[in-house]
Motif scaffolding. Structure first.
Motif, PDB file in Angstrom:
ATOM      1  N   HIS A 118       1.130  -1.444   0.564  1.00 21.46           N
ATOM      2  CA  HIS A 118       0.288   0.023   0.167  1.00 21.46           C
ATOM      3  C   HIS A 118       1.024   1.314   0.262  1.00 21.46           C
ATOM      4  CE1 HIS A 118      -3.858  -1.738   1.058  1.00 21.46           C
ATOM      5  NE2 HIS A 118      -2.941  -2.687   1.324  1.00 21.46           N
ATOM      6  N   PHE A 119       1.136   2.169  -1.204  1.00 24.97           N
ATOM      7  CA  PHE A 119       1.574   3.411  -1.139  1.00 24.97           C
ATOM      8  C   PHE A 119       0.567   4.326  -0.459  1.00 24.97           C
ATOM      9  CE2 PHE A 119       3.817   0.662  -4.734  1.00 24.97           C
ATOM     10  CZ  PHE A 119       5.162   1.103  -3.814  1.00 24.97           C
ATOM     11  N   ILE A 120       1.408   4.886   0.503  1.00 30.44           N
ATOM     12  CA  ILE A 120       1.630   6.079   0.987  1.00 30.44           C
ATOM     13  C   ILE A 120       1.924   7.542   0.550  1.00 30.44           C
ATOM     14  CG2 ILE A 120       0.142   6.996   2.690  1.00 30.44           C
ATOM     15  CD1 ILE A 120      -0.220   4.204   4.788  1.00 30.44           C
ATOM     16  N   THR A 121       1.053   8.149  -0.193  1.00 30.64           N
ATOM     17  CA  THR A 121       1.944   9.804  -0.671  1.00 30.64           C
ATOM     18  C   THR A 121       0.734  10.858  -1.411  1.00 30.64           C
ATOM     19  OG1 THR A 121       1.987   9.265  -2.767  1.00 30.64           O
ATOM     20  CG2 THR A 121       3.877   7.647  -1.524  1.00 30.64           C
ATOM     21  N   TYR A 122       1.371  11.439  -1.559  1.00 37.20           N
ATOM     22  CA  TYR A 122       0.768  12.648  -1.701  1.00 37.20           C
ATOM     23  C   TYR A 122       0.144  12.606  -3.004  1.00 37.20           C
ATOM     24  CZ  TYR A 122       5.377  15.402  -3.074  1.00 37.20           C
ATOM     25  OH  TYR A 122       6.228  15.907  -3.931  1.00 37.20           O
ATOM     26  N   SER A 123       0.718  11.780  -4.481  1.00 42.02           N
ATOM     27  CA  SER A 123       0.471  11.774  -5.490  1.00 42.02           C
ATOM     28  C   SER A 123       1.040  10.083  -6.197  1.00 42.02           C
ATOM     29  CB  SER A 123       1.289  12.882  -6.705  1.00 42.02           C
ATOM     30  OG  SER A 123       2.001  12.932  -6.647  1.00 42.02           O
ATOM     31  N   GLN A 124       1.019   9.888  -7.268  1.00 41.68           N
ATOM     32  CA  GLN A 124       1.194   9.117  -7.945  1.00 41.68           C
ATOM     33  C   GLN A 124       2.547   8.657  -7.741  1.00 41.68           C
ATOM     34  OE1 GLN A 124      -1.902   6.585  -9.423  1.00 41.68           O
ATOM     35  NE2 GLN A 124       0.035   5.254 -10.294  1.00 41.68           N
ATOM     36  N   PRO A 125       3.637   7.874  -7.571  1.00 41.04           N
ATOM     37  CA  PRO A 125       4.695   7.607  -7.464  1.00 41.04           C
ATOM     38  C   PRO A 125       5.067   7.263  -8.968  1.00 41.04           C
ATOM     39  CG  PRO A 125       4.350   6.357  -5.222  1.00 41.04           C
ATOM     40  CD  PRO A 125       3.055   6.814  -6.293  1.00 41.04           C
ATOM     41  N   THR A 126       6.097   8.346  -9.773  1.00 45.34           N
ATOM     42  CA  THR A 126       6.293   8.189 -11.261  1.00 45.34           C
ATOM     43  C   THR A 126       6.976   6.836 -11.531  1.00 45.34           C
ATOM     44  OG1 THR A 126       8.034   9.388 -10.027  1.00 45.34           O
ATOM     45  CG2 THR A 126       6.895  10.421 -11.795  1.00 45.34           C
ATOM     46  N   ARG A 127       6.899   6.210 -10.744  1.00 45.70           N
ATOM     47  CA  ARG A 127       7.902   4.946 -11.621  1.00 45.70           C
ATOM     48  C   ARG A 127       6.313   3.706 -10.998  1.00 45.70           C
ATOM     49  NH1 ARG A 127      14.028   2.934 -11.613  1.00 45.70           N
ATOM     50  NH2 ARG A 127      14.679   4.651 -12.817  1.00 45.70           N
ATOM     51  N   LEU A 128       5.279   3.461 -10.865  1.00 42.66           N
ATOM     52  CA  LEU A 128       4.522   2.625 -10.022  1.00 42.66           C
ATOM     53  C   LEU A 128       3.105   3.183 -11.578  1.00 42.66           C
ATOM     54  CD1 LEU A 128       2.731   1.343  -7.995  1.00 42.66           C
ATOM     55  CD2 LEU A 128       2.081   3.350  -6.902  1.00 42.66           C
ATOM     56  N   ASP A 129       4.126   2.846 -12.426  1.00 47.86           N
ATOM     57  CA  ASP A 129       3.552   2.922 -13.760  1.00 47.86           C
ATOM     58  C   ASP A 129       2.982   1.463 -14.294  1.00 47.86           C
ATOM     59  OD1 ASP A 129       5.788   1.179 -13.940  1.00 47.86           O
ATOM     60  OD2 ASP A 129       7.088   2.553 -15.162  1.00 47.86           O
ATOM     61  N   PHE A 130       2.981   0.494 -13.387  1.00 44.26           N
ATOM     62  CA  PHE A 130       1.883  -1.084 -13.849  1.00 44.26           C
ATOM     63  C   PHE A 130       0.623  -1.611 -13.336  1.00 44.26           C
ATOM     64  CE2 PHE A 130       3.721  -4.856 -12.277  1.00 44.26           C
ATOM     65  CZ  PHE A 130       4.746  -4.223 -11.555  1.00 44.26           C
ATOM     66  N   PHE A 131       0.072  -2.178 -13.643  1.00 42.84           N
ATOM     67  CA  PHE A 131      -0.400  -2.804 -12.297  1.00 42.84           C
ATOM     68  C   PHE A 131      -0.543  -4.275 -12.426  1.00 42.84           C
ATOM     69  CE2 PHE A 131      -4.834  -5.867 -11.998  1.00 42.84           C
ATOM     70  CZ  PHE A 131      -5.048  -5.465 -10.909  1.00 42.84           C
ATOM     71  N   ASN A 132      -0.497  -4.120 -10.778  1.00 36.88           N
ATOM     72  CA  ASN A 132      -0.419  -5.671 -10.151  1.00 36.88           C
ATOM     73  C   ASN A 132      -1.778  -6.244  -9.187  1.00 36.88           C
ATOM     74  OD1 ASN A 132       0.597  -7.010  -7.890  1.00 36.88           O
ATOM     75  ND2 ASN A 132       2.408  -8.204  -9.771  1.00 36.88           N
ATOM     76  N   GLU A 133      -2.181  -6.431  -9.011  1.00 41.03           N
ATOM     77  CA  GLU A 133      -3.549  -7.251  -7.812  1.00 41.03           C
ATOM     78  C   GLU A 133      -2.867  -6.721  -6.874  1.00 41.03           C
ATOM     79  OE1 GLU A 133      -4.457 -10.483  -8.430  1.00 41.03           O
ATOM     80  OE2 GLU A 133      -2.146 -11.252  -7.752  1.00 41.03           O
ATOM     81  N   ASN A 134      -1.407  -6.889  -6.579  1.00 38.28           N
ATOM     82  CA  ASN A 134      -1.735  -6.678  -4.866  1.00 38.28           C
ATOM     83  C   ASN A 134      -0.393  -5.363  -4.279  1.00 38.28           C
ATOM     84  OD1 ASN A 134      -1.766  -9.119  -4.383  1.00 38.28           O
ATOM     85  ND2 ASN A 134       0.287 -10.275  -5.173  1.00 38.28           N
ATOM     86  N   LEU A 135      -0.463  -4.212  -5.667  1.00 38.92           N
ATOM     87  CA  LEU A 135      -0.401  -3.118  -5.894  1.00 38.92           C
ATOM     88  C   LEU A 135      -1.537  -2.053  -5.551  1.00 38.92           C
ATOM     89  CD1 LEU A 135       2.213  -2.580  -8.129  1.00 38.92           C
ATOM     90  CD2 LEU A 135       2.812  -2.234  -5.782  1.00 38.92           C
ATOM     91  N   PHE A 136      -1.309  -1.026  -4.413  1.00 42.69           N
ATOM     92  CA  PHE A 136      -2.484  -0.226  -4.160  1.00 42.69           C
ATOM     93  C   PHE A 136      -2.146   1.087  -3.948  1.00 42.69           C
ATOM     94  CE2 PHE A 136      -3.486  -4.459  -2.476  1.00 42.69           C
ATOM     95  CZ  PHE A 136      -4.562  -4.285  -3.417  1.00 42.69           C
ATOM     96  N   TYR A 137      -2.963   2.474  -3.759  1.00 43.28           N
ATOM     97  CA  TYR A 137      -2.210   3.771  -3.849  1.00 43.28           C
ATOM     98  C   TYR A 137      -3.117   4.210  -3.291  1.00 43.28           C
ATOM     99  CZ  TYR A 137      -1.306   8.407  -5.630  1.00 43.28           C
ATOM    100  OH  TYR A 137      -0.841   9.724  -5.566  1.00 43.28           O
TER     101      TYR A 137
END
Ligand code: GMT
Length: 391
Positions: free
Chosen positions: A43-62
């Motif tokens: 679970h990424f917790i940040t103020y905007s989407q991380p630049t390298r968070l550029d693909f879909f994976n069922e285990n990734l959340f933002y």
């Protein structure tokens, strides 16, 4: 994969980082992606989407931190919004662990979140990863130092990206806890030499050598040294320079190029996503930084078979082995950097340095380093739960 790693328990991990192009955000995002691919829920917790968070994976959340403006606030309290979001995500997603990257203000926000959760009967372990300027530049400034010291000491686990950063942390702050060194890493599936001959021919039509520097163009990177080395080098070796990235020093550097009359041989490419394509055709990477806790950009270059002439600041000598993968020189020693660059670019030396750069980079392959984090998470989780059950 060894017996223990196969049995690593799958975890729900909250990762807090800067979402921008900076090295700490890149490391945090790549780590999260790799952990998600291994079955952990991230679970990424940040103020905007991380630049390298550029693909879909069922285990990734933002989860986006929502900083509400109010006319009273000259400075909207990001740290409070972040702590509140960490509490919310931990409760709702039932996180096992919070891993925060870059101490300011993430370690103190995590401390606050942990205390709030404790008041609700939940004990969430917090791991802080120190990246560099949070210690060597910003963190030791008196306006932040007491909070940085306190929140590092309050973390349940602390990691640093190099031995040198660990030492710097002990030297600059009153740290009473063990710091684990876990070096940065590179994904060699992405950062590998690709065939991009058309690109090389377009930039170096007369078979010139191609020199590359990438950074966030801050003062600490000493980009003026890159330009001065290039200026001297090109008097001996026909070459071109690509400057990748952007930041506060850019217009000063453009001015310097004009003054030296080197404009036709230097190109500013701005912020590029596909850095590996540029690195694939490079012959030499320059990193003359004043401070550098690790030098992730140099590692990415080495993985693309590009030797490095760097300064010997901070953790750079732990990465760039002088005389093997390139050379390390004293900060500001433009003469020596030029001499070493010429030596590397010599036609009979270059293939050897290129091969060595790759072999050094392979020691920092992502599959070698991610298990170090998994093992460290397990260790901290057991220590915290043992303490909780004994106290
Ligand atoms: O280099 C920067 O200014 C960005 C900074 C960051 O925190 O985003 O980079 C630091 O962390 C990177 C990842 O761990 C390291 O590779 C860099 O060496 C480090 N930068 C400095 O120490 C100046």
């Amino acid at each position: 994969m060894n017996q223990f790693l196969q049995n690593v328990q799958k975890m729900k991990i909250g990762i807090v980082c800067y979402p921008t192009f900076g090295g700490s955000g890149v490391v945090a995002t790549e780590l999260g992606k790799a952990l998600a691919q291994k079955g952990h829920k991230i679970h990424f917790i940040t103020y905007s989407q991380p630049t390298r968070l550029d693909f879909f994976n069922e285990n990734l959340f933002y989860h986006e931190v929502d900083v509400r403006p109010y006319p009273l606030f000259d400075f909207p309290p990001y740290e409070l919004a972040l702590a509140s979001k960490m509490v919310d995500v931990t409760l709702f997603e039932k996180l096992d662990l919070l891993h925060v990257h870059y101490a300011i203000p993430h370690a103190s926000a995590a401390y606050m979140a942990r205390q709030i959760l404790m008041s609700k009967g939940i004990r969430i372990p917090v791991i802080t990863t120190l990246h560099g300027t949070d210690i060597t530049l910003v963190g030791k400034d008196p306006s932040y130092e007491p909070v940085v010291t306190f929140s590092i000491n309050e973390s349940d686990g602390i990691t640093a990206v190099s031995e040198n950063l660990k030492e710097d942390t002990y030297n600059h702050f009153e740290i009473t806890k063990h710091i684990e060194v876990i070096p940065n890493f590179v994904d060699i599936e992405r950062f590998k030499k690709q065939k991009k001959d058309h690109f090389k021919t377009a930039i170096c039509p007369n078979d010139e050598m191609l020199i590359v520097h990438t950074s966030n163009f801050r003062k600490v990177k000493r980009i003026e040294d890159v330009v001065h080395v290039f200026y001297k080098l090109r008097q001996v070796v026909p070459s071109k320079l690509l400057l990748v990235g952007d930041g506060p020093e850019r217009s000063k550097i453009e001015q310097l190029c004009r003054e030296l009359g080197t404009c036709e041989d230097i190109r500013f490419l701005g912020k590029l996503d596909a850095i590996e394509e540029v690195l694939s055709v490079a012959d030499l990477f320059l990193m003359p930084s004043e401070k550098e806790s690790f030098g992730l950009a140099a590692l990415e270059a080495m993985a693309c078979e590009v030797p490095v002439v760097s300064s010997n600041a901070g953790g750079l000598p732990e990465l760039n082995i002088s005389g093997f993968s390139g050379y390390t020189c004293n900060v500001g020693d433009v003469e020596e950097m030029t001499r070493r660059a010429i030596e590397i670019l010599d036609k009979k030396n270059l293939p050897v340095f290129k091969k060595n750069a790759l072999s050094r980079a392979l020691q920092f392959e992502i599959s070698e380093i991610v298990p170090m984090y998994e093992n460290y998470y397990q260790k901290v989780l057991s220590e915290v739960s043992e303490k909780a059950s004994s106290g």
